[in-house]
Design a protein around this motif. Structure first.
Motif, short mmCIF file in Angstrom:
data_model
loop_
_atom_site.label_atom_id
_atom_site.label_comp_id
_atom_site.label_asym_id
_atom_site.label_seq_id
_atom_site.Cartn_x
_atom_site.Cartn_y
_atom_site.Cartn_z
N VAL A 133 0.84 -1.20 0.00
CA VAL A 133 0.00 0.00 0.00
C VAL A 133 0.87 1.26 0.00
N LYS A 137 1.08 4.11 -2.89
CA LYS A 137 0.86 5.54 -2.60
C LYS A 137 1.98 6.39 -3.19
N ARG A 162 -5.80 -8.76 1.39
CA ARG A 162 -6.96 -7.87 1.33
C ARG A 162 -6.63 -6.39 1.47
N LYS A 163 -5.63 -6.05 2.30
CA LYS A 163 -5.28 -4.63 2.46
C LYS A 163 -4.82 -4.03 1.14
N ASP A 166 -7.83 -3.94 -1.36
CA ASP A 166 -8.80 -2.88 -1.04
C ASP A 166 -8.27 -1.51 -1.42
N PHE A 167 -6.98 -1.27 -1.14
CA PHE A 167 -6.42 0.03 -1.49
C PHE A 167 -6.34 0.19 -3.01
N ARG A 169 -8.16 -1.15 -5.29
CA ARG A 169 -9.51 -0.93 -5.82
C ARG A 169 -10.00 0.49 -5.54
N SER A 170 -9.67 1.00 -4.36
CA SER A 170 -10.10 2.36 -4.01
C SER A 170 -9.50 3.40 -4.95
N GLN A 171 -8.38 3.04 -5.59
CA GLN A 171 -7.70 3.95 -6.51
C GLN A 171 -7.96 3.61 -7.98
N GLY A 172 -8.79 2.60 -8.20
CA GLY A 172 -9.08 2.20 -9.58
C GLY A 172 -7.95 1.42 -10.23
#
Length: 267
Positions: A133, A137, A162-163, A166-167, A169-172
Motif C-alpha cells: 500500500v 501511494k 486484502r489490504k 482494497d487500497f 480498488r479504491s484507486q481504480g
C-alpha cells in the motif's frame, strides 16, 4: 485498454519448455502472455509468438523490468532489449517487477522512466508488481493512479492480500494474481476439491474461477497441454456466493514468495 482476465504465465520455464508451453497455449486460444526480464526466456517467448503467425494486435504481451535496470537511462534501454528479444515494437503492459531494494532508486525515478517509455510508444500500459500500500501511494504521488494499470501480486486462497486489494480498488488500480494455485497447494484443499467435484470441474478451474470472480486477472502456467486446455475452462465456470464465501475463509496469510533483499515490508 484493460488487462485481460486470463493469460499464460511463464515463470520458471526456459528453453524449449517455454517455447512449447507458449506455442501450445496460443494454439489453444490463449492471447495474453506474461514474462519478465529476470525469467531469461523473453527470446524464447518471442520465438514462439513469431512462429504462431497470430497477428500482433490480437495478443497482449506483458514483461517486467528487473531491479538492476532502474537507474538512469537503463530502464528504457533494457526495455528496448526486451522488445528485440520478444520480436515486437511494443509491449501491451510493462511492470516494475519488484520495488528497488533499500530504495536505492526512488519510486518516482523509475516510475518516471516508465511513463517516458509509454510516451515513446514502447509500451501501451504500465504498472507495478509486488507493491505494498505504501509503495502504491508513492507511485500514485509520482504519476497518478490513472497511469497504473495493475499491481501484480501473490494472491491465492491462502494469501488473499486484502489490504493491498482494497487500497488498489479504491484507486481504480486493477489487481493481477500470480501464483493463484499456490504452487499446487490449494489443489489439495478439501474445500476446493469438494466444490470441484460438485461442479464437475478441476480444483485448478475452481481456484482460477474464484480469483476471476473476485475481479483479478490470472496468469497460470503449465507445461502440459491437458492442463493448459483445462485451465481455460475456468473462464466459464461460475461459483455460487456460498462457494465464494467459503473460499474467502481459507485465507491464512500463507506467503510463498518473499525473497531476501527484494521483498518490501509486506502489509
Amino acid at each position: 485498454m484493460s488487462v485481460p482476465a486470463f493469460g499464460l504465465g511463464t515463470f520458471r520455464l526456459q528453453g524449449q519448455v517455454v517455447i512449447d508451453s507458449v506455442s501450445t497455449a496460443l494454439e489453444l486460444g490463449y492471447r495474453a502472455i506474461d514474462t519478465a526480464q529476470i525469467y531469461e526466456n523473453e527470446a524464447e517467448v518471442g520465438q514462439a509468438i513469431a512462429a504462431s503467425g497470430i497477428p500482433r494486435e490480437e495478443l497482449f504481451v506483458t514483461s517486467k523490468i528487473w531491479v538492476a535496470n532502474f537507474a538512469g537511462d537503463r530502464l528504457i534501454e533494457s526495455l528496448k532489449e526486451s522488445l528485440q528479444k520478444l520480436q515486437t515494437d511494443y509491449l501491451d503492459l510493462t511492470l516494475i517487477h519488484w520495488p528497488s531494494p533499500e530504495n536505492q532508486v526512488p519510486v518516482e525515478a523509475f516510475m518516471g522512466a516508465l511513463v517516458e517509455a509509454k510516451r515513446q510508444g514502447l509500451t501501451r500500459q504500465i504498472g507495478v508488481s509486488n507493491f505494498t500500500v505504501d509503495l502504491m501511494k508513492q507511485a500514485i504521488a509520482a504519476l497518478g493512479a490513472d497511469n497504473i494499470a495493475t499491481n501484480q501480486i501473490e494472491l491465492h486462497p491462502y494469501l488473499q492480500n486484502r489490504k493491498v486489494v482494497d487500497f488498489a480498488r479504491s484507486q481504480g488500480i486493477h489487481v493481477t494474481s500470480y501464483m493463484t494455485l499456490a504452487y499446487g497447494e490449494v489443489l489439495k484443499d478439501p474445500l476446493i476439491q469438494q466444490i470441484a467435484e460438485r461442479l464437475h470441474a478441476t480444483p485448478a478451474q475452481v481456484t482460477l474461477a474464484w480469483a476471476m470472480q473476485c475481479g483479478y486477472a490470472v496468469i497460470p502456467s503449465s507445461t502440459k497441454r491437458a492442463n493448459l486446455q483445462s485451465n481455460l475452462g475456468a473462464s466459464t465456470l461460475i461459483l455460487s456466493d456460498d462457494d465464494m464465501a467459503k473460499i474467502a475463509e481459507l485465507d491464512r496469510g500463507h506467503r510463498l514468495t518473499s525473497p531476501t533483499g527484494l521483498a518490501p515490508d509486506w502489509d
